[in-house]
Design an enzyme around this catalytic site. Structure first.
Site, PDB file in Angstrom:
ATOM      1  NE  ARG A 106      -2.881   2.833   2.685  1.00  0.00           N
ATOM      2  CZ  ARG A 106      -3.042   3.539   3.790  1.00  0.00           C
ATOM      3  NH1 ARG A 106      -2.910   2.973   4.977  1.00  0.00           N
ATOM      4  NH2 ARG A 106      -3.365   4.813   3.731  1.00  0.00           N
ATOM      5  CG  HIS A 151      -1.476   9.025   3.130  1.00  0.00           C
ATOM      6  ND1 HIS A 151      -1.611   7.685   3.416  1.00  0.00           N
ATOM      7  CD2 HIS A 151      -1.176   9.614   4.314  1.00  0.00           C
ATOM      8  CE1 HIS A 151      -1.394   7.478   4.705  1.00  0.00           C
ATOM      9  NE2 HIS A 151      -1.126   8.639   5.270  1.00  0.00           N
ATOM     10  CD  GLU A 196      -5.617   7.590   9.523  1.00  0.00           C
ATOM     11  OE1 GLU A 196      -5.093   8.655   9.893  1.00  0.00           O
ATOM     12  OE2 GLU A 196      -5.239   6.493   9.931  1.00  0.00           O
ATOM     13  CG  ASN A 337      -5.825   3.434   8.298  1.00  0.00           C
ATOM     14  OD1 ASN A 337      -5.910   2.451   7.559  1.00  0.00           O
ATOM     15  ND2 ASN A 337      -5.292   4.582   7.899  1.00  0.00           N
ATOM     16  CE1 TYR A 339      -0.641   2.783  13.398  1.00  0.00           C
ATOM     17  CE2 TYR A 339      -2.520   4.012  12.564  1.00  0.00           C
ATOM     18  CZ  TYR A 339      -1.266   3.448  12.374  1.00  0.00           C
ATOM     19  OH  TYR A 339      -0.660   3.553  11.147  1.00  0.00           O
ATOM     20  CD  GLU A 408      -1.996   4.064   8.226  1.00  0.00           C
ATOM     21  OE1 GLU A 408      -1.734   4.641   9.287  1.00  0.00           O
ATOM     22  OE2 GLU A 408      -2.326   4.663   7.187  1.00  0.00           O
TER      23      GLU A 408
HETATM   24  C1  BGC Z   1      -1.422   7.905   9.118  1.00  0.00           C
HETATM   25  C2  BGC Z   1       0.018   7.619   8.759  1.00  0.00           C
HETATM   26  C3  BGC Z   1       0.910   7.813   9.949  1.00  0.00           C
HETATM   27  C4  BGC Z   1       0.428   6.928  11.055  1.00  0.00           C
HETATM   28  C5  BGC Z   1       1.302   6.954  12.272  1.00  0.00           C
HETATM   29  C6  BGC Z   1      -1.843   7.324  10.452  1.00  0.00           C
HETATM   30  O1  BGC Z   1      -2.880   8.070  10.983  1.00  0.00           O
HETATM   31  O2  BGC Z   1      -2.253   7.427   8.112  1.00  0.00           O
HETATM   32  O3  BGC Z   1       0.398   8.439   7.695  1.00  0.00           O
HETATM   33  O4  BGC Z   1       2.236   7.540   9.637  1.00  0.00           O
HETATM   34  O5  BGC Z   1      -0.864   7.330  11.433  1.00  0.00           O
HETATM   35  O6  BGC Z   1       1.419   8.222  12.812  1.00  0.00           O
END
Ligand code: BGC
Length: 508
Positions: A106, A151, A196, A337, A339, A408
């Protein structure tokens, strides 16, 4: 005196200790494997890895302008000018992808590299050639390209015309996308329109952290989101109306993090709903819900707050019925995405936290990241794999069992081979994913972020998320595999998670 914050923190730890069943070794799902057709990938974005900022006829991006004119802007004073030098070393990158054994790469297309002034009256042949070479080389090596069209590197000239606050952006991005589909669509079949919306609009137009660094949290934030949805829909329709014969798929990438109430109170339960409504459903509901449009609780909340504040119209400008139809259903899959996860709460103290007017004030939620299950490692990613499991189950229910591409996920760590926290993070999240797949969530792809250390936007290189470490002091930009690269490679090879696999540097 008892400190309220400490009690909260204690509550969090008790909660996490009870709830972390998907990340622990004990909880590892070693009976299941990733299905044979499940795809593994790794991601980057143009501004974060390409470098070559003034090579090959690339035009100015808004990021260039802010980085070059404000020496304080990037935390560590680094720039994106060379980054990982992927503009010149894309063949090295493809070697890394082969080494990892991933199926998918990607990456994103730099708008100012293709259209230096942002508009289609001049298409830069060197930009087209660069991506043609990259795509051809990927395919020749059995790798599938997956492209993010936008992006975050907005051409400077379009930023001067108002960027994401100007409704014309749907046409500008549409013109760019048409050039992209025309030139690359014969070989690229998976398109991610915009990365995002929540992060783009909150960092760029509410908190003033990313360019254009405009602080309009009560208005610009919503206008930006509205224009993202209209622009995304335009890209979807252009593809399906004009390029249908290419036979690909198109989706918008959502960022989403699970939320948990700090207490069992009704208020905190409402806070969970509101957190998800403002951060995720604001963008997903108009596309994925049967009726389209923003979620009603968002419409009501912002409408009421606006009216109390003396506005004649809602700061969340309504869509027309035509726009609702235009946006509804514009996704061939759900691109996610994710985290971290958040603890959320609602009480009187929340009213003191946020500016008025602002989307945070409208949302009326206090929040903080769930303390991570592992310690150290990252500056901002607090890994809570159980949150991913819960989020995937939530999406399955909420959006009628969509096909999900997990586009992501990853974490940062200290420099050096032994990025143990990151290894734990990946194992935990992939483990949670495996449990969710076993529960029937239709996830077809996982994409680790990122291939090598990237220019982490305003944090520069303070945050190192790469499976490969990048030496930013060496002009040749060499890269070195970290332990996480080897662990990911082994997961891809064996299609399962072995918590005891403990590779050393030369095991690659
Ligand atoms: C973004 C990335 C970024 C990652 C970590 C995501 O929200 O899409 O571009 O590197 O976070 O910070």
């Amino acid at each position: 005196m008892i400190h309220f914050g400490k009690i909260l923190l204690l509550l969090c730890f008790i909660y996490v200790a009870n709830a972390t069943k998907y990340h622990t070794y004990k909880g590892f799902n070693q009976n299941s494997t990733f299905p044979p057709e499940f795809l593994f990938g790794v991601g980057t974005s143009a501004l974060q890895v390409e470098g070559g900022w003034n090579q090959g006829g690339r035009g100015w991006s808004l990021w260039d302008y802010h980085i070059f004119t404000d020496p304080e802007f990037i935390f560590d004073g680094t720039t994106h000018e060379v980054a990982a030098d992927s503009y010149n070393q894309y063949k090295r990158d493809i070697g890394l992808l082969k080494e990892l054994g991933v199926n998918v790469y990607r990456f994103s297309i730099s708008w100012p590299r293709i259209l230096p002034l942002g508009t289609p009256d001049y298409v830069n042949p060197e930009g087209i050639a660069y991506y043609n070479n990259l795509i051809d080389e990927l395919l020749a090596n059995g790798l599938t390209p997956m492209i993010t069209i936008y992006h975050w590197d907005l051409p400077l000239r379009l930023a001067e015309l108002g960027g994401w606050l100007n409704e014309d952006i749907a046409n500008w991005l549409g013109d760019f996308a048409r050039v992209v589909y025309q030139n690359f669509g014969d070989r690229v079949k998976t398109w991610l329109t915009i990365n995002e919306p929540f992060v783009l609009c909150s960092l760029g137009y509410a908190y003033g952290i990313h360019p254009p660094r405009v602080i309009t949290p009560g208005e610009g934030f919503y206008e930006c989101g509205r224009n993202v949805l209209l622009a995304h829909a335009r890209l979807y329709h252009i593809y399906h109306d004009e390029f249908k014969s290419q036979g690909g798929k198109v989706a918008l990438i959502f960022s989403a993090d699970m939320a948990y109430g700090v207490t069992d109170s009704h208020d905190d339960a409402e806070a969970v709903e509101d957190f998800l409504a403002f951060t995720l459903e604001q963008y997903a509901h108009p596309i994925f819900s049967p009726q389209g449009n923003y979620p009603q609780r968002l419409i009501d909340r912002v409408g009421n707050a606006s009216s109390l504040q003396g506005y004649k119209q809602s700061r969340l400008r309504p869509f027309t019925p035509e726009q609702i139809n235009y946006i509804r259903g514009t996704a061939d899959f759900f691109a996610l995405n994710s985290y971290s996860s958040y603890y959320v709460y609602r009480n009187d103290s929340v009213k003191e936290l946020h500016a008025v007017p602002s989307f945070d004030d409208d949302m009326y939620v206090g929040y903080y990241t769930v303390p991570q299950e592992t310690t150290g490692g990252s500056m901002w990613v607090y890994g809570y794999a159980t949150g991913l499991y819960d989020l995937l189950i939530y999406l399955k229910k909420e959006y009628n069992d969509p096909v999900i591409y997990f586009t992501e996920n990853g974490s940062s760590d200290e420099l050096g081979f032994y990025d143990e926290e990151k290894v734990d993070y990946y194992r935990g999240y992939l483990n949670a994913l495996l449990y969710a797949i076993d529960e029937g969530v239709d996830v077809r792809m996982y994409c680790a972020w990122s291939l090598m250390d990237t220019f982490e936007w305003n944090r520069g290189y303070l945050v190192r998320m790469g499976l490969y470490e990048l030496d930013i002091d060496d002009p040749n930009r060499p890269v070195f595999p970290r332990k996480s690269a080897l662990v990911y490679k082994e997961i891809i090879r064996s299609r399962k998670i072995d918590p005891d696999y403990n590779p050393e540097p030369n095991d690659l």
